[in-house]
Design a protein around this motif. Sequence first.
Motif, PDB file in Angstrom:
ATOM      1  N   MET A 175       0.910  -1.169   0.102  1.00 49.70           N
ATOM      2  CA  MET A 175       0.013  -0.155   0.057  1.00 49.70           C
ATOM      3  C   MET A 175       0.900   1.088  -0.073  1.00 49.70           C
ATOM      4  SD  MET A 175      -2.903   1.124   2.782  1.00 49.70           S
ATOM      5  CE  MET A 175      -4.141  -0.049   2.320  1.00 49.70           C
ATOM      6  N   CYS A 176       0.453   2.211  -0.831  1.00 47.78           N
ATOM      7  CA  CYS A 176       1.236   3.472  -0.929  1.00 47.78           C
ATOM      8  C   CYS A 176       1.156   4.326   0.464  1.00 47.78           C
ATOM      9  CB  CYS A 176       1.107   4.375  -2.198  1.00 47.78           C
ATOM     10  SG  CYS A 176      -0.617   5.070  -2.000  1.00 47.78           S
ATOM     11  N   PRO A 177       2.101   5.088   0.844  1.00 47.73           N
ATOM     12  CA  PRO A 177       1.924   6.087   1.805  1.00 47.73           C
ATOM     13  C   PRO A 177       0.650   6.865   2.007  1.00 47.73           C
ATOM     14  CG  PRO A 177       4.031   6.354   0.983  1.00 47.73           C
ATOM     15  CD  PRO A 177       3.267   5.665  -0.064  1.00 47.73           C
ATOM     16  N   ASP A 178       0.100   7.366   0.750  1.00 45.06           N
ATOM     17  CA  ASP A 178      -1.262   8.012   0.789  1.00 45.06           C
ATOM     18  C   ASP A 178      -2.367   7.041   1.198  1.00 45.06           C
ATOM     19  OD1 ASP A 178      -0.129  10.519   0.142  1.00 45.06           O
ATOM     20  OD2 ASP A 178      -0.475  10.492  -1.821  1.00 45.06           O
ATOM     21  N   ARG A 179      -2.515   5.766   0.603  1.00 42.62           N
ATOM     22  CA  ARG A 179      -3.316   4.984   0.931  1.00 42.62           C
ATOM     23  C   ARG A 179      -3.303   4.572   2.359  1.00 42.62           C
ATOM     24  NH1 ARG A 179      -4.626   0.873  -4.038  1.00 42.62           N
ATOM     25  NH2 ARG A 179      -4.793   2.449  -5.776  1.00 42.62           N
ATOM     26  N   ALA A 180      -1.989   4.512   2.863  1.00 41.45           N
ATOM     27  CA  ALA A 180      -1.919   4.424   4.434  1.00 41.45           C
ATOM     28  C   ALA A 180      -2.436   5.375   5.330  1.00 41.45           C
ATOM     29  CB  ALA A 180      -0.448   4.252   4.841  1.00 41.45           C
ATOM     30  N   VAL A 181      -2.478   6.477   5.033  1.00 41.37           N
ATOM     31  CA  VAL A 181      -3.188   7.578   5.622  1.00 41.37           C
ATOM     32  C   VAL A 181      -4.622   7.386   5.682  1.00 41.37           C
ATOM     33  CG1 VAL A 181      -3.671  10.217   5.656  1.00 41.37           C
ATOM     34  CG2 VAL A 181      -1.585   9.416   5.004  1.00 41.37           C
ATOM     35  N   LEU A 182      -5.274   6.986   4.557  1.00 44.02           N
ATOM     36  CA  LEU A 182      -6.668   6.664   4.534  1.00 44.02           C
ATOM     37  C   LEU A 182      -6.955   5.542   5.309  1.00 44.02           C
ATOM     38  CD1 LEU A 182      -9.730   7.113   3.654  1.00 44.02           C
ATOM     39  CD2 LEU A 182      -8.998   5.825   1.684  1.00 44.02           C
ATOM     40  N   ARG A 183      -6.376   4.476   5.263  1.00 42.58           N
ATOM     41  CA  ARG A 183      -6.509   3.257   5.948  1.00 42.58           C
ATOM     42  C   ARG A 183      -6.080   3.606   7.528  1.00 42.58           C
ATOM     43  NH1 ARG A 183      -6.073  -2.023   5.525  1.00 42.58           N
ATOM     44  NH2 ARG A 183      -7.151  -1.704   3.652  1.00 42.58           N
ATOM     45  N   TYR A 189     -11.508  14.574   9.818  1.00 40.81           N
ATOM     46  CA  TYR A 189     -12.774  14.231   9.011  1.00 40.81           C
ATOM     47  C   TYR A 189     -12.467  13.733   7.883  1.00 40.81           C
ATOM     48  CZ  TYR A 189     -15.702  17.148  12.162  1.00 40.81           C
ATOM     49  OH  TYR A 189     -16.429  17.435  13.578  1.00 40.81           O
ATOM     50  N   VAL A 190     -13.276  12.372   7.887  1.00 43.52           N
ATOM     51  CA  VAL A 190     -13.217  11.601   6.639  1.00 43.52           C
ATOM     52  C   VAL A 190     -14.480  11.736   5.985  1.00 43.52           C
ATOM     53  CG1 VAL A 190     -12.644   9.150   5.770  1.00 43.52           C
ATOM     54  CG2 VAL A 190     -11.711   9.868   8.235  1.00 43.52           C
ATOM     55  N   GLU A 201      -6.447  22.469   7.606  1.00 41.09           N
ATOM     56  CA  GLU A 201      -4.974  22.635   7.269  1.00 41.09           C
ATOM     57  C   GLU A 201      -4.524  22.017   5.962  1.00 41.09           C
ATOM     58  OE1 GLU A 201      -1.473  20.928   9.842  1.00 41.09           O
ATOM     59  OE2 GLU A 201      -1.398  23.387  10.273  1.00 41.09           O
ATOM     60  N   ASP A 202      -5.362  20.805   5.862  1.00 40.80           N
ATOM     61  CA  ASP A 202      -4.861  19.818   4.859  1.00 40.80           C
ATOM     62  C   ASP A 202      -6.074  19.234   4.294  1.00 40.80           C
ATOM     63  OD1 ASP A 202      -2.751  18.698   2.974  1.00 40.80           O
ATOM     64  OD2 ASP A 202      -2.920  17.009   4.182  1.00 40.80           O
ATOM     65  N   VAL A 203      -6.005  18.862   3.027  1.00 38.22           N
ATOM     66  CA  VAL A 203      -7.090  17.913   2.376  1.00 38.22           C
ATOM     67  C   VAL A 203      -6.307  16.809   1.700  1.00 38.22           C
ATOM     68  CG1 VAL A 203      -9.133  17.455   1.306  1.00 38.22           C
ATOM     69  CG2 VAL A 203      -8.673  19.395   2.814  1.00 38.22           C
ATOM     70  N   ARG A 204      -6.553  15.359   1.873  1.00 37.08           N
ATOM     71  CA  ARG A 204      -5.913  14.440   0.902  1.00 37.08           C
ATOM     72  C   ARG A 204      -7.091  13.685   0.189  1.00 37.08           C
ATOM     73  NH1 ARG A 204      -0.313  12.007   3.223  1.00 37.08           N
ATOM     74  NH2 ARG A 204       0.353  13.826   4.284  1.00 37.08           N
ATOM     75  N   ALA A 247     -11.814   7.332 -11.587  1.00 41.44           N
ATOM     76  CA  ALA A 247     -12.650   6.885 -10.627  1.00 41.44           C
ATOM     77  C   ALA A 247     -14.255   7.357 -10.690  1.00 41.44           C
ATOM     78  CB  ALA A 247     -12.321   7.553  -9.222  1.00 41.44           C
ATOM     79  N   ASP A 248     -15.222   6.639 -10.002  1.00 44.06           N
ATOM     80  CA  ASP A 248     -16.629   7.293 -10.090  1.00 44.06           C
ATOM     81  C   ASP A 248     -16.799   8.235  -8.806  1.00 44.06           C
ATOM     82  OD1 ASP A 248     -17.159   5.375 -11.946  1.00 44.06           O
ATOM     83  OD2 ASP A 248     -17.522   3.760 -10.530  1.00 44.06           O
ATOM     84  N   GLY A 249     -16.171   8.197  -7.587  1.00 45.41           N
ATOM     85  CA  GLY A 249     -16.132   9.135  -6.674  1.00 45.41           C
ATOM     86  C   GLY A 249     -15.093   9.533  -6.172  1.00 45.41           C
ATOM     87  N   LEU A 250     -15.127  10.203  -4.719  1.00 44.56           N
ATOM     88  CA  LEU A 250     -13.860  10.430  -4.285  1.00 44.56           C
ATOM     89  C   LEU A 250     -14.195  10.325  -2.558  1.00 44.56           C
ATOM     90  CD1 LEU A 250     -13.156  14.119  -5.723  1.00 44.56           C
ATOM     91  CD2 LEU A 250     -11.865  12.158  -6.063  1.00 44.56           C
ATOM     92  N   VAL A 251     -13.222  10.000  -1.877  1.00 42.73           N
ATOM     93  CA  VAL A 251     -13.151  10.087  -0.401  1.00 42.73           C
ATOM     94  C   VAL A 251     -11.995  10.918  -0.177  1.00 42.73           C
ATOM     95  CG1 VAL A 251     -11.756   7.892  -0.125  1.00 42.73           C
ATOM     96  CG2 VAL A 251     -13.307   8.677   1.540  1.00 42.73           C
ATOM     97  N   GLY A 252     -12.176  11.723   0.990  1.00 42.41           N
ATOM     98  CA  GLY A 252     -11.052  12.565   1.445  1.00 42.41           C
ATOM     99  C   GLY A 252     -10.807  12.721   2.760  1.00 42.41           C
ATOM    100  N   VAL A 253      -9.583  12.782   3.215  1.00 40.15           N
ATOM    101  CA  VAL A 253      -9.282  13.013   4.789  1.00 40.15           C
ATOM    102  C   VAL A 253      -8.954  14.556   4.781  1.00 40.15           C
ATOM    103  CG1 VAL A 253      -7.770  12.275   6.639  1.00 40.15           C
ATOM    104  CG2 VAL A 253      -8.469  10.598   5.099  1.00 40.15           C
TER     105      VAL A 253
END
Length: 549
Positions: free
Chosen positions: A1-9, A59-60, A96-99, A114-120
């Motif tokens: 898993m890439c680091p960005d996905r690790a943030v979501l996980r 906030y997810v 402060e930040d949105v991924r 993608a069909d949609g987005l999820v953000g942190v």
Amino acid sequence: MCPDRAVLRSALERGEQEGGSVEFKERLTKDLHLADGRMESLAAQLRHRVLSGDGEATYVVGVTDDGGIAGIDHDDFSESMDVLSLLAEEAGAHIEDVRTWGITDGTVSAEGEADGLVGVATIREGAMLDTDSQHIVVGTAGHVDHGKSTLVGSLVTGQADDGEGGTRGFLDVQPHEVERGLSADLSYAVYGFDGEGPVRMDNPHRKSDRARVVEESDRLVSFVDTVGHEPWLRTTIRGLVGQKLDYGLLTVAADDGPTKTTREHLGVLLATELPTIVAITKADAVDDDRIAEVEREVERLLRGADKTPLRVERHGIDAAVEEIGESVVPVVTTSAVTKEGLDDLDELFERLPKTTADSGDFRMYIDRTYSVTGVGAVASGTIMSGEVEAGDELLLGPMADGAFREVEVRSIEMHYHRVDKAKAGRIVGIALKGVREADVERGMVLLPGDADPDPVREFEAEVVVLNHPTRIGDGYEPVIHLETVSEAAEFHPEGGQLLPGDSGATRVRFKFRPYLVEEGQRFVFREGQSKGVGTVTDVNPGDAAAADD
């Protein structure tokens, strides 16, 4: 898993715990979540999350209440971020930040498919920054390999260069520029000062580190680093003319001395009446006799331009701060390798007053455009006057037909730090609602929604011919650099011609489309080895492009 996905996980695994700092939301809407009573309740909840997380909450968005990945479309995600920003402001906090991640059939996928987005979204305690009015903007210039980007890189990090120009990679540059060691476009850097001294970047390759500098500083210094290579002089002129600069910083390498490009860049700096500092760089690469020789060459160059050089190491910082201006140019000898002279530059940039005014209605000429997933079109540039806030209704244009389009400010970022408003002199990226990125172009302008702009194809100007091999006749076609506009134009001089060294009136006509031009604006014109400067004296709106064509 890439680091960005690790943030979501990580955010999903922490879950929405009772009293915890993580909150799941599928989407937020203005009609529902900003309604009377509901906004206050949600803001109180957000405040509780922030306090529970020692000043930070997560906030997810785009997930179900139990943490299942749902994904929402781009417009819904943008609206959710707008609502979350307002809730954070109500709670005395800020985003402060949105991924973001692309979602297809409940799993992470490439955003473009993608069909949609999820953000942190990371929420931090404290109101969004409203920076000190003494924030200054410095434009750099100088011949290629004279070390301007390296010098700026060492200033903003406090790190000594490795002798190979390593610190120049700390600027906001493109990968191919780092690989070649040549800047091909404008780049940006920032550092600041608080009550105890400089606030520098620890890890310049991390966008959040730039945001930290902006957040922690009482006073900011933003650099617009221009291009030193002769074929890209047009880009350099754009950087010096198209930004709301307070000062110029011209570099001259001790192992080379002033060159033709040095003289060209100095001419542009002085023609635009920009208070300027000269930094003699690479002092570590030569002996004392050579340094003294280059210092004398720089002094002769400045006196030849009717300027008085002021050696900072001889006369002191107080004299440089007091005297810099129309006739006096401070000179500092530096080395990014040994850090010689960098303390003097720090003190100068900490003490120099802002020279550009903040008054007037909001106006920003666009220098760059890009698109951010989940946000949309972003227009970047330096605010020329007034101020702008998230949620403001603006006008964007002129389009090719001279028309302006209504847009809304989604959000504002300054050096990757999200702010709720920004004033004149700030270099910002403004996310716009109501327009595609493909429709936003350099040279366009953002204005208040109630403005009544009248773009022009023609205007009258008073010009000075600095250099030209023969005479400038009727129909002469240089490129005009006015604010961020770089456009071919026709000259029709009063009396039919202008000779080298002449000043006189001319009618100027853009060849292809109209732009917003105002009386008093200064510009540079260039064609081959010819160059000159001018001032707009009379704007004759006439007909816009549609009528002309």
